[in-house]
Design an enzyme around this catalytic site. Structure first.
Site, PDB file in Angstrom:
ATOM      1  N   HIS A   1      -6.617   4.195   9.454  1.00  0.00           N
ATOM      2  CA  HIS A   1      -5.787   5.033  10.292  1.00  0.00           C
ATOM      3  C   HIS A   1      -5.486   6.523   9.662  1.00  0.00           C
ATOM      4  O   HIS A   1      -5.416   6.560   8.503  1.00  0.00           O
ATOM      5  CB  HIS A   1      -4.380   4.427  10.908  1.00  0.00           C
TER       6      HIS A   1
ATOM      7  N   ASP B   1      -3.525   8.775   9.196  1.00  0.00           N
ATOM      8  CA  ASP B   1      -2.196   9.203   8.431  1.00  0.00           C
ATOM      9  C   ASP B   1      -2.142   8.570   7.092  1.00  0.00           C
ATOM     10  O   ASP B   1      -1.447   8.875   6.320  1.00  0.00           O
ATOM     11  CB  ASP B   1      -1.119   8.757   9.176  1.00  0.00           C
TER      12      ASP B   1
ATOM     13  N   HIS C   1      -2.131  -5.843  10.620  1.00  0.00           N
ATOM     14  CA  HIS C   1      -1.963  -4.521  11.186  1.00  0.00           C
ATOM     15  C   HIS C   1      -2.927  -4.412  12.327  1.00  0.00           C
ATOM     16  O   HIS C   1      -3.641  -5.356  12.590  1.00  0.00           O
ATOM     17  CB  HIS C   1      -1.927  -3.440  10.165  1.00  0.00           C
TER      18      HIS C   1
ATOM     19  N   ASP D   1       0.763  -0.680   5.842  1.00  0.00           N
ATOM     20  CA  ASP D   1       1.313  -0.527   7.298  1.00  0.00           C
ATOM     21  C   ASP D   1       1.261  -2.129   7.659  1.00  0.00           C
ATOM     22  O   ASP D   1       0.042  -2.930   7.471  1.00  0.00           O
ATOM     23  CB  ASP D   1       0.634  -0.021   8.179  1.00  0.00           C
TER      24      ASP D   1
END
Lengths: 300, 300
Positions: free
Chosen positions: B63, B65, B139, B209
């Site tokens: 992802h 970020d 995730h 995450d």
């Protein structure tokens, strides 16, 4: 308003709180983003430019300081629920770079993204009141500049004169386009007697990254505002050539040859802490020069 | 020093001057970068972390970020003339993403870049004094956490006692490893009589995450410092589950089940301007909690 807001004025390595290349062109109440170096989405927030109003993004070339912020911006637009179409104009390979990163994140953008690959010089977007063209510069890898050109504006009616000559208002649109008028009695009224000239069309030419290349003066001929990179001061002309970049003096020379009204220089090397010498060197050659300063809007 | 410096503590969209995930682990005079969201190279400069001392980068998942700043960092390292090897540990597809961008820029890095694809749980890097392991979290896309574990430290010699028992210094290394000593006369001296215990080995577990997932407590069992994401406050447990993220209370529950000594929470959603409620909610469950604050170093 026709204006250019600078979000990043530095070359490859961020330094002295200067950021990699990104500019917003405001024209006809639309926002156009040119280049999108790393951190551009933060710079947009810092200078309160509304991401949602950007529908067109132009990427000059695939050196990271001109596009590494693009994928972050377009995925953030998605996370914020954007639904309008987004158009990206860039080097062909940019599409693969975007696609692989969306695929890796299993991301489906909630808005349509249209990719337009840059190629030969010419118009890439045609709007009612202006066009955007691209042209190749001369850099280490394929690189394109962009010109935003207002179309010729209609002439303004001199109402008193038009009435005096008995010209029916149904004919005014033709007058605006420059036509003469012939009365019933066959008398020819020259257009210039019943109209005023409108303001001349303005243009912004963004020269991206380039080595000194005289052809760029022809390609950007007559620009109201010419942006030309000036990575180095004049004493580093040799290094500039080696790295396919330009100096202050070279940027100013292109502005003269192009017959530009104003020159904006940017893409300053990270080796320079202060920028004053850039301004004085360029102004010696082309007095109407300004430095591209982050957060500043240059109105054309 | 064994410490964690936070460079970014926010989730996907940068907000309130909080940045996407990036942390620097300092251990045994080496720097390890975990995740590298957009703008990490600027955050490294802001907090005066020396890029040149980072030789290992760990990317948890793809992802944006967590990795959009990586390509900018590794190309800047090249522009700055780096020559030492750089090791990147990340999801297999990360290699393709790096390669296509280097290829598009016709860039050859001036230093060797070694890519290590993450896979099954286990040790990914083994150093004389510590190891780094990776483990899968749960995730929306494949995601890995990392554990930095000091190896068991040698016992310290109780010199007075060792001399008293006539133990030759050539035998001290064996004493440090925990061996007993047998004198010429056949008397057995227990190790504990001639050595002191060293400080117990410390560990840092970074959970990346993840949705609330009890297995993570086992995988990170006994961490001196556990980092667990807390994207949302406890009232948004349902949203957290939908988006494969966790709440304050869930992070704190994992810390209890893992028997962690301390908990660090981060990856705060951009919807929250103030972070105080994160701290109070987590501390209700697990008192020894701290917020991950950018620029702060948490010494273990």
């Amino acid at each position: 308003m026709f204006g250019i807001t600078i979000l990043g004025n530095n070359s490859a390595i961020p330094a002295y709180d200067r950021h990699p290349t990104a500019q917003v062109v405001t024209l006809n109440e639309q926002l156009f983003l040119i280049d999108c170096g790393e951190g551009t989405q933060m710079q947009l927030a810092r200078y309160k430019v509304k991401r949602g109003r950007i529908n067109h993004i132009f990427i000059s070339h695939l050196h990271g300081d001109h596009y590494f912020g693009l994928i972050g911006l377009i995925t953030s637009m998605g996370l914020l629920g954007r639904e309008q179409d987004l158009h990206i104009y860039g080097p062909p390979m940019l599409k693969d770079i975007i696609d692989i990163q969306l695929q890796a994140a299993a991301t489906t953008l909630p808005y349509p993204l249209h990719f337009h690959a840059l190629g030969d010089d010419g118009i890439i977007a045609d709007y009612p009141k202006f066009t955007v063209s691209s042209f190749q510069t001369q850099h280490r890898i394929p690189c394109w500049g962009f010109i935003f050109s207002e179309k010729k504006k209609p002439r303004k009616i001199n109402k008193d004169a038009a009435v005096l000559h008995g010209i029916p208002s149904a004919y005014y649109d033709k007058l605006k386009d420059g036509a003469d008028y012939t009365t019933r009695s066959g008398e020819r009224i020259p257009n210039s007697e019943v109209t005023f000239a409108n303001t001349p069309p303005k243009s912004y030419a963004f020269c991206a990254d380039t080595v000194y290349h005289e052809e760029l003066a022809e390609k950007t001929s007559g620009a109201s505002l010419l942006y030309h990179e000036a990575t180095y001061l004049k004493d580093l002309e040799e290094r500039a050539a080696l790295r396919f970049h330009s100096t202050t003096v070279q940027a100013a020379s292109i502005a003269i040859k192009a017959g530009a009204q104003r020159l904006l220089i940017g893409h300053f090397s990270s080796k320079y802490e202060t920028l004053d010498p850039f301004l004085s060197e360029a102004r010696e050659i082309f007095p109407n020069t300004q430095l591209a300063i982050e957060g500043v809007t240059y109105v054309i």
